[in-house]
Design an enzyme around this catalytic site. Sequence first.
Site, mmCIF file in Angstrom:
data_model
loop_
_atom_site.group_PDB
_atom_site.id
_atom_site.type_symbol
_atom_site.label_atom_id
_atom_site.label_comp_id
_atom_site.label_asym_id
_atom_site.label_seq_id
_atom_site.Cartn_x
_atom_site.Cartn_y
_atom_site.Cartn_z
ATOM 1 N N SER A 174 -16.316 -20.296 -22.964
ATOM 2 C CA SER A 174 -16.071 -20.915 -24.277
ATOM 3 C C SER A 174 -16.576 -19.985 -25.371
ATOM 4 O O SER A 174 -17.448 -19.148 -25.122
ATOM 5 C CB SER A 174 -16.818 -22.240 -24.389
ATOM 6 O OG SER A 174 -18.192 -22.008 -24.601
ATOM 7 N N ASP A 175 -16.043 -20.141 -26.575
ATOM 8 C CA ASP A 175 -16.684 -19.463 -27.700
ATOM 9 C C ASP A 175 -18.012 -20.173 -27.920
ATOM 10 O O ASP A 175 -18.234 -21.276 -27.437
ATOM 11 C CB ASP A 175 -15.790 -19.491 -28.954
ATOM 12 C CG ASP A 175 -16.191 -18.393 -29.939
ATOM 13 O OD1 ASP A 175 -17.335 -17.883 -29.832
ATOM 14 O OD2 ASP A 175 -15.387 -18.038 -30.817
ATOM 15 N N TRP A 176 -18.872 -19.520 -28.673
ATOM 16 C CA TRP A 176 -20.261 -20.000 -28.780
ATOM 17 C C TRP A 176 -20.319 -21.381 -29.441
ATOM 18 O O TRP A 176 -19.924 -21.543 -30.586
ATOM 19 C CB TRP A 176 -21.096 -18.960 -29.526
ATOM 20 C CG TRP A 176 -21.774 -18.007 -28.573
ATOM 21 C CD1 TRP A 176 -23.113 -17.709 -28.562
ATOM 22 C CD2 TRP A 176 -21.209 -17.261 -27.487
ATOM 23 N NE1 TRP A 176 -23.401 -16.844 -27.530
ATOM 24 C CE2 TRP A 176 -22.258 -16.554 -26.854
ATOM 25 C CE3 TRP A 176 -19.928 -17.137 -26.932
ATOM 26 C CZ2 TRP A 176 -22.069 -15.733 -25.743
ATOM 27 C CZ3 TRP A 176 -19.739 -16.310 -25.838
ATOM 28 C CH2 TRP A 176 -20.788 -15.624 -25.255
ATOM 29 N N ALA A 177 -20.737 -22.361 -28.660
ATOM 30 C CA ALA A 177 -20.795 -23.757 -29.111
ATOM 31 C C ALA A 177 -19.392 -24.301 -29.384
ATOM 32 O O ALA A 177 -19.210 -25.163 -30.230
ATOM 33 C CB ALA A 177 -21.689 -23.926 -30.327
ATOM 34 N N GLY A 178 -18.435 -23.816 -28.634
ATOM 35 C CA GLY A 178 -17.057 -24.269 -28.805
ATOM 36 C C GLY A 178 -16.623 -25.242 -27.713
ATOM 37 O O GLY A 178 -15.431 -25.401 -27.468
#
Length: 718
Positions: free
Chosen positions: A257-261
């Site tokens: 995932s993208d960071w905190a996505g």
Amino acid sequence: MKYTIACIIVLFLFGKVSAQSKSEAALKAKISSIIRKMTLEEKIAMLHGNALFSSAGVPRLGIPELTCDDGPLGVREEIKRFDWASANWTTDSATFLPNGSAIAATWNPLMANKYGVVIGEEANARKKIVMLAPAFNICRMPLCGRTYEYYSEDPYLNGQLAIQSVKGIQSQHVAACIKHFAANNQELNRDSVNTLVDERALREIYFPAFKAAIQQGNAYTIMSAYNKLNGYWCSENDFLLNKVLKNEWGFKGVVMSDWAGTHHTVAAANNGLDIEMGSSGPYDQWYFAKPLLAAVKAGQVSVKNIDDKVSRILWLMYHTSMSANHPKGTIATPEHAKTAYEIASESIVLLKNDSHLLPLKTSAIKSIAVIGDNAVRTFALGGYGAGVKAKYEVTALAGIKSRFGKTTSISFAQGYKANYLASKTDEQNRGYDKPDQSLIDEAVALAKKSDVAILCVGSNREYESEGHDRKSLELPFGEQALVNAVSAVNPNTIIVIMAGAPYDLNEIKKSNHTIVWSWFNGSEAGNALADVLKGVINPSGKLPFTFPVSLHDSPAFNLDTYPGKGLTADYKEGILVGYRWYDTKKIEPQFAFGYGLSYTDFSFSKLSTDKSSYKKDETIHAKFTIKNKGSRSGAEVVQLYVSDPVCSVFRPEKELKAFEKIFLKPGESKTIEMQVKVADLAFYDESKKAWNAEAGEYILDLGNSSRNIILKTKIAVK
Ligand code: BGC
């Protein structure tokens, strides 16, 4: 040290594994046997971050942590394990590589490969397994804050560069993480916007480079984008991750995932996400930590699914950190600097040279005024994940001094103040676009008494950045007023623009005879620029995206789809992105896609194809002759576009299907062959849910920009 010990344990436990030489089947069996030894808790620990840039390994089985690092412009400095502050290492100064659109402007896949090799070698020196690069979302909208990180508006150019960047990185047994999948084309509301994109546009525009990087580049990891696509978060989008990526394209690697996505546990786990990454802890509370364990125990996520995710991570590790003969890597070496220089020198685009002021005739020049904040500014830092702690960076002023300083007196005036910080609010940045009259007066005084004025303007890494889009196409910091004032007093004014995305140069284009486009061009930027100005390098860069005359001309603005309504961005232009839109709608661009001048002239002749009619499984071999008519060596990027004038569905005016950068000595001519598979002429037929290369006539357009077609020929498909 820890990493080395982990690697020794790995080799001891599993024996030297050359994943490349053993069959994938044997590797699969090996991975299955490891998974059988793991507890569910150990498996789940591998599926989420345990720090800012890593996820857990299984020490008792010798499986190391999966370590990642940004980013696309060079290996990011070491930050603390649990916060974004610098770890203050003294050994992590890296090579700052030209930004994505600069690499794309070389139109040379070899440069993308060399870029990748540097990233891979430096990642190894820093013990990083996954590099969060390259980033190549389509440049759909000229104001997107990350345009400079990305490559191009064209899916084919994008794909050719993506394949080679990935191959370069992975040649060093480091995983490339291609990002951001998919349709993350604006920064404004990026983590809440729902992009509505029809399937044909996805297949023809937004997917091809990802598909190519996976199927031809063999990318080991991919990062899901922050946004929603057609109603579902990209990190839990069954269509995107399961159906297309894993099933259709056969992606064997890891979706991160993208960071905190990540937004949910069960939906993300079942719809294709493999690892949840993010920023702050407590890490055991993340969606893919304790909640995932609970979901497995409750039967909402199967153990088979968890095993598949773990097996993907192990597969990636056997090709990278756990591979045999894993290279040690090197960082910020003279060889890497040479690559940065080569890419930069091939990326610079000569936009205008009407009075042939360039290359500068040094014998006739006694004094040069170098003007503008960008002449002394460095561009390595900024833009969060795309920031690099550069070992060194040659500014434009330093480059000009080193190349011209022996024979010419060089003076500097700042010209404007760059009062803009990405971290500030609009209110705090207010007034950033106002000229500073006292700095202009000083610059004018200097320009008046100098033989040549080199005006270094454009933007910087604060003004173009991840996390926000620009508000307009205008040059910032009151630069236009400076350009006008300096050009009025010195007829030999050269405008150098350093930026990573399209800007409004209409006024400059009308009133100035010499315009050079440089980028955020890496550690060697100043030397490459000065060598272009001097003629040591003959410019060969071509624009990787269209510069519109006005924002309103661009599809997203013309159709009022940016930034979207109520957090929905409906990509109404469909497949008409970039030049496909401008050329089809007959909208004159400011500068066309593929455009760029040289200090020499080329002629093209004798375009022919090996046959006049082809079957659908055949390949078109198109031949032509190109000649360097001038007295300098140079390179031309020959672009082959194809159009399908009679078709059962609407098609763009033309589409790029092949290109080649051709280097020629003075007077030299070469016969070049380009190949296009007939299958690649297809459109995505939504009614059939399949690619369709219809029978009929196609036109091949050969030129050196989308707007300068020099030779044409026709073929038929049976
Ligand atoms: C960016 C990614 C980056 C990640 C880690 C995110 O905000 O979108 O491109 O790799 O942060 O820094």
